[in-house]
Design a protein around this motif. Structure first.
Motif, PDB file in Angstrom:
ATOM      1  N   GLN A 189       3.273  -6.447   9.048  1.00 30.18           N
ATOM      2  CA  GLN A 189       3.920  -7.546   8.336  1.00 30.18           C
ATOM      3  C   GLN A 189       3.177  -7.851   7.033  1.00 30.18           C
ATOM      4  OE1 GLN A 189       6.865  -9.006   9.022  1.00 30.18           O
ATOM      5  NE2 GLN A 189       7.059  -7.537  10.721  1.00 30.18           N
ATOM      6  N   GLY A 190       1.847  -7.753   7.081  1.00 29.96           N
ATOM      7  CA  GLY A 190       1.084  -7.924   5.845  1.00 29.96           C
ATOM      8  C   GLY A 190       1.405  -6.847   4.829  1.00 29.96           C
ATOM      9  N   VAL A 191       1.562  -5.624   5.304  1.00 30.88           N
ATOM     10  CA  VAL A 191       1.960  -4.520   4.426  1.00 30.88           C
ATOM     11  C   VAL A 191       3.321  -4.802   3.797  1.00 30.88           C
ATOM     12  CG1 VAL A 191       2.681  -2.095   4.406  1.00 30.88           C
ATOM     13  CG2 VAL A 191       0.581  -2.758   5.583  1.00 30.88           C
ATOM     14  N   LEU A 192       4.240  -5.332   4.597  1.00 30.42           N
ATOM     15  CA  LEU A 192       5.573  -5.639   4.080  1.00 30.42           C
ATOM     16  C   LEU A 192       5.527  -6.707   2.988  1.00 30.42           C
ATOM     17  CD1 LEU A 192       7.625  -5.599   7.399  1.00 30.42           C
ATOM     18  CD2 LEU A 192       7.797  -3.972   5.514  1.00 30.42           C
ATOM     19  N   VAL A 193       4.607  -7.661   3.123  1.00 34.87           N
ATOM     20  CA  VAL A 193       4.447  -8.664   2.063  1.00 34.87           C
ATOM     21  C   VAL A 193       4.140  -7.965   0.746  1.00 34.87           C
ATOM     22  CG1 VAL A 193       3.049 -10.584   1.217  1.00 34.87           C
ATOM     23  CG2 VAL A 193       3.702 -10.496   3.635  1.00 34.87           C
ATOM     24  N   THR A 194       3.232  -7.008   0.778  1.00 36.72           N
ATOM     25  CA  THR A 194       2.866  -6.276  -0.432  1.00 36.72           C
ATOM     26  C   THR A 194       4.034  -5.442  -0.948  1.00 36.72           C
ATOM     27  OG1 THR A 194       0.563  -6.137   0.298  1.00 36.72           O
ATOM     28  CG2 THR A 194       1.273  -4.588  -1.409  1.00 36.72           C
ATOM     29  N   MET A 195       4.690  -4.722  -0.047  1.00 34.23           N
ATOM     30  CA  MET A 195       5.783  -3.839  -0.459  1.00 34.23           C
ATOM     31  C   MET A 195       6.953  -4.622  -1.041  1.00 34.23           C
ATOM     32  SD  MET A 195       5.971  -0.927   2.513  1.00 34.23           S
ATOM     33  CE  MET A 195       4.755   0.393   2.625  1.00 34.23           C
ATOM     34  N   GLU A 238       8.640  -5.050  -4.997  1.00 35.73           N
ATOM     35  CA  GLU A 238      10.066  -4.925  -5.313  1.00 35.73           C
ATOM     36  C   GLU A 238      10.646  -6.231  -5.864  1.00 35.73           C
ATOM     37  OE1 GLU A 238      11.875  -3.805  -1.655  1.00 35.73           O
ATOM     38  OE2 GLU A 238      11.100  -1.752  -1.665  1.00 35.73           O
ATOM     39  N   ASP A 239       9.784  -7.260  -6.024  1.00 34.92           N
ATOM     40  CA  ASP A 239      10.218  -8.593  -6.456  1.00 34.92           C
ATOM     41  C   ASP A 239      11.246  -9.194  -5.497  1.00 34.92           C
ATOM     42  OD1 ASP A 239       8.590  -8.685  -8.744  1.00 34.92           O
ATOM     43  OD2 ASP A 239      10.062  -7.554  -9.911  1.00 34.92           O
ATOM     44  N   ALA A 242       9.513 -11.017   1.272  1.00 37.68           N
ATOM     45  CA  ALA A 242       8.050 -11.114   1.274  1.00 37.68           C
ATOM     46  C   ALA A 242       7.607 -12.392   1.976  1.00 37.68           C
ATOM     47  CB  ALA A 242       7.521 -11.066  -0.160  1.00 37.68           C
ATOM     48  N   ASP A 243       8.289 -13.497   1.696  1.00 32.93           N
ATOM     49  CA  ASP A 243       7.951 -14.772   2.348  1.00 32.93           C
ATOM     50  C   ASP A 243       8.210 -14.713   3.855  1.00 32.93           C
ATOM     51  OD1 ASP A 243       7.218 -15.816  -0.073  1.00 32.93           O
ATOM     52  OD2 ASP A 243       9.087 -16.938  -0.406  1.00 32.93           O
ATOM     53  N   ALA A 244       9.301 -14.055   4.240  1.00 36.69           N
ATOM     54  CA  ALA A 244       9.617 -13.933   5.664  1.00 36.69           C
ATOM     55  C   ALA A 244       8.546 -13.105   6.384  1.00 36.69           C
ATOM     56  CB  ALA A 244      10.989 -13.288   5.838  1.00 36.69           C
ATOM     57  N   ALA A 245       8.081 -12.034   5.750  1.00 39.71           N
ATOM     58  CA  ALA A 245       7.034 -11.197   6.344  1.00 39.71           C
ATOM     59  C   ALA A 245       5.733 -11.980   6.469  1.00 39.71           C
ATOM     60  CB  ALA A 245       6.818  -9.937   5.504  1.00 39.71           C
ATOM     61  N   ALA A 246       5.423 -12.813   5.458  1.00 40.35           N
ATOM     62  CA  ALA A 246       4.214 -13.632   5.507  1.00 40.35           C
ATOM     63  C   ALA A 246       4.285 -14.625   6.667  1.00 40.35           C
ATOM     64  CB  ALA A 246       4.021 -14.366   4.183  1.00 40.35           C
ATOM     65  N   GLN A 247       5.432 -15.240   6.850  1.00 41.80           N
ATOM     66  CA  GLN A 247       5.600 -16.176   7.959  1.00 41.80           C
ATOM     67  C   GLN A 247       5.481 -15.461   9.302  1.00 41.80           C
ATOM     68  OE1 GLN A 247       9.312 -18.270   7.364  1.00 41.80           O
ATOM     69  NE2 GLN A 247       8.718 -19.036   5.352  1.00 41.80           N
ATOM     70  N   ALA A 275      -3.419  -7.776  -2.035  1.00 48.06           N
ATOM     71  CA  ALA A 275      -2.570  -6.697  -1.534  1.00 48.06           C
ATOM     72  C   ALA A 275      -3.126  -6.149  -0.218  1.00 48.06           C
ATOM     73  CB  ALA A 275      -2.450  -5.581  -2.567  1.00 48.06           C
ATOM     74  N   ILE A 276      -2.252  -5.966   0.724  1.00 48.47           N
ATOM     75  CA  ILE A 276      -2.626  -5.377   2.015  1.00 48.47           C
ATOM     76  C   ILE A 276      -2.433  -3.866   1.997  1.00 48.47           C
ATOM     77  CG2 ILE A 276      -2.215  -5.424   4.511  1.00 48.47           C
ATOM     78  CD1 ILE A 276      -3.390  -8.015   3.297  1.00 48.47           C
ATOM     79  N   TYR A 277      -1.506  -3.413   1.192  1.00 43.54           N
ATOM     80  CA  TYR A 277      -1.175  -1.986   1.117  1.00 43.54           C
ATOM     81  C   TYR A 277      -1.415  -1.492  -0.299  1.00 43.54           C
ATOM     82  CZ  TYR A 277       1.681   2.293   1.515  1.00 43.54           C
ATOM     83  OH  TYR A 277       2.136   3.587   1.507  1.00 43.54           O
ATOM     84  N   GLY A 278      -2.032  -0.327  -0.430  1.00 45.08           N
ATOM     85  CA  GLY A 278      -2.353   0.171  -1.756  1.00 45.08           C
ATOM     86  C   GLY A 278      -3.653  -0.439  -2.260  1.00 45.08           C
TER      87      GLY A 278
END
Length: 329
Positions: free
Chosen positions: A267-273, A277-278, A283-288, A322-325
């Motif tokens: 989920q943290g990776v998804l926040v970054t991804m 992509e703006d 991103a907010d949903a993944a953070a939650q 960033a969690i990813y990259g």
């Protein structure tokens, strides 16, 4: 988990000696050996050598004569539950053979404390397999010796763990080999190399409700994971769901905290991804979602290292790291 050396067993196959029949065609006591045993034509060390039996491979005891035992050796090479189940690193030329072995280190279904003897030998072989320059037969011997505990002594308190360890060793060995193939990095799990799963599935079914079922089920998750994510959110989203479903199925399992961490990390990776992509909404949903998983871990596994890692992960997400990259500003 563990890396093992490949099993390699050489068999001497003289054309003048007839092969044994299927083990099911012979009445006798099932047994295995704790050390490599030479099979001779006669009860005489000066007689012709027929083959070898390595630890864990099975023999059927036909008769005994002083310090010698007459056996049908390596009968298990014909034991296959499915067509896609070759014996663990089996020598393709191996066939069952009749002959005599010395009565040393032979453990049968009737041996007192046989379950503990086999388990101890298996654990030693497993430890040897993890060492640098491990003996070539160590991993295979551990796999088979654990298997014999479960088969010969099904009511033993060691049977459940032995069944799982046997299946896990084989799974880890196959996965290690599969990782060398380019297809292992394919993002589609369906295109990755297929590993033998029947032994693990058997543990999940027969040991239902135990920690060994949970451990075996965790191994099986690997077949549902992507290879290279290629920077796309589809894979971490899929994998997070896989790990959460596992945690729900095994809420008190020995791998549940790790599974929840794996889900939170993705989920943290998804926040970054999604941020790249703006796509602010996702991103907010993944953070939650990452927050919720952390809270679940704090409530259920407060002392786990994985929970501490989840706390650090969520803090990084809150800080916009960033969690990813790359995480450099």
């Amino acid at each position: 988990m563990r890396l093992f050396a490949c099993l390699s067993v050489a068999f001497l196959l003289p054309t003048t000696f007839a092969a044994a029949q299927s083990p099911n065609q012979h009445a006798g006591e099932r047994a295995t050996v704790l050390h490599t045993a030479i099979v001779y034509v006669d009860a005489d060390a000066n007689s012709q050598k027929v083959s070898e039996v390595t630890p864990g491979h099975e023999v059927v005891i036909v008769s005994r004569s002083g310090p010698w035992v007459k056996v049908f050796a390596n009968t298990d090479v014909e034991e296959k539950n499915t067509d896609d189940e070759p014996e663990f690193a089996e020598n393709e030329n191996a066939v069952p053979r009749s002959g005599w072995i010395r009565n040393k280190g032979v453990v049968s279904t009737a041996t007192p404390n046989g379950d503990r003897l086999l388990y101890g030998a298996a654990a030693s072989a497993e430890a040897d397999a993890a060492e640098p320059h491990a003996p070539k037969i160590a991993a295979g011997s551990a796999h088979l010796l654990y298997r014999r505990v479960a088969e010969y002594f099904p009511s033993s308190p060691l049977a459940g763990e032995s069944a799982w360890r046997s299946a896990d060793i084989r799974w880890q060995e196959e996965k290690f080999d599969a990782r060398t193939l380019p297809s292992y990095r394919d993002p589609d799990p369906n295109n990755r190399p297929k590993l033998y799963q029947d032994a693990l599935r058997k543990v999940v079914k027969q040991q239902a409700g135990t920690k060994y079922a949970a451990l075996a089920a965790f191994d099986l998750l690997d077949a549902k994971l992507c290879g290279d994510w290629q920077g796309l959110p589809k894979c971490p989203a899929l994998e997070s769901e896989v790990y959460e479903k596992y945690a729900n199925a095994y809420p008190d399992g020995p791998k549940t905290a790790e599974a929840l961490w794996n889900a939170a990390y993705r989920q943290g990776v998804l926040v970054t991804m999604y941020g790249a992509e703006d796509n602010t909404k996702r991103a907010d949903a993944a953070a939650q979602h990452a927050h919720a998983l952390r809270d679940q871990m704090l409530a259920k596994f407060p002392a786990s290292d994985y929970t501490a890692r989840a706390q650090a992960l969520v803090y990084r997400v809150e800080q916009g790291i960033a969690i990813y990259g790359t995480d450099r500003d």
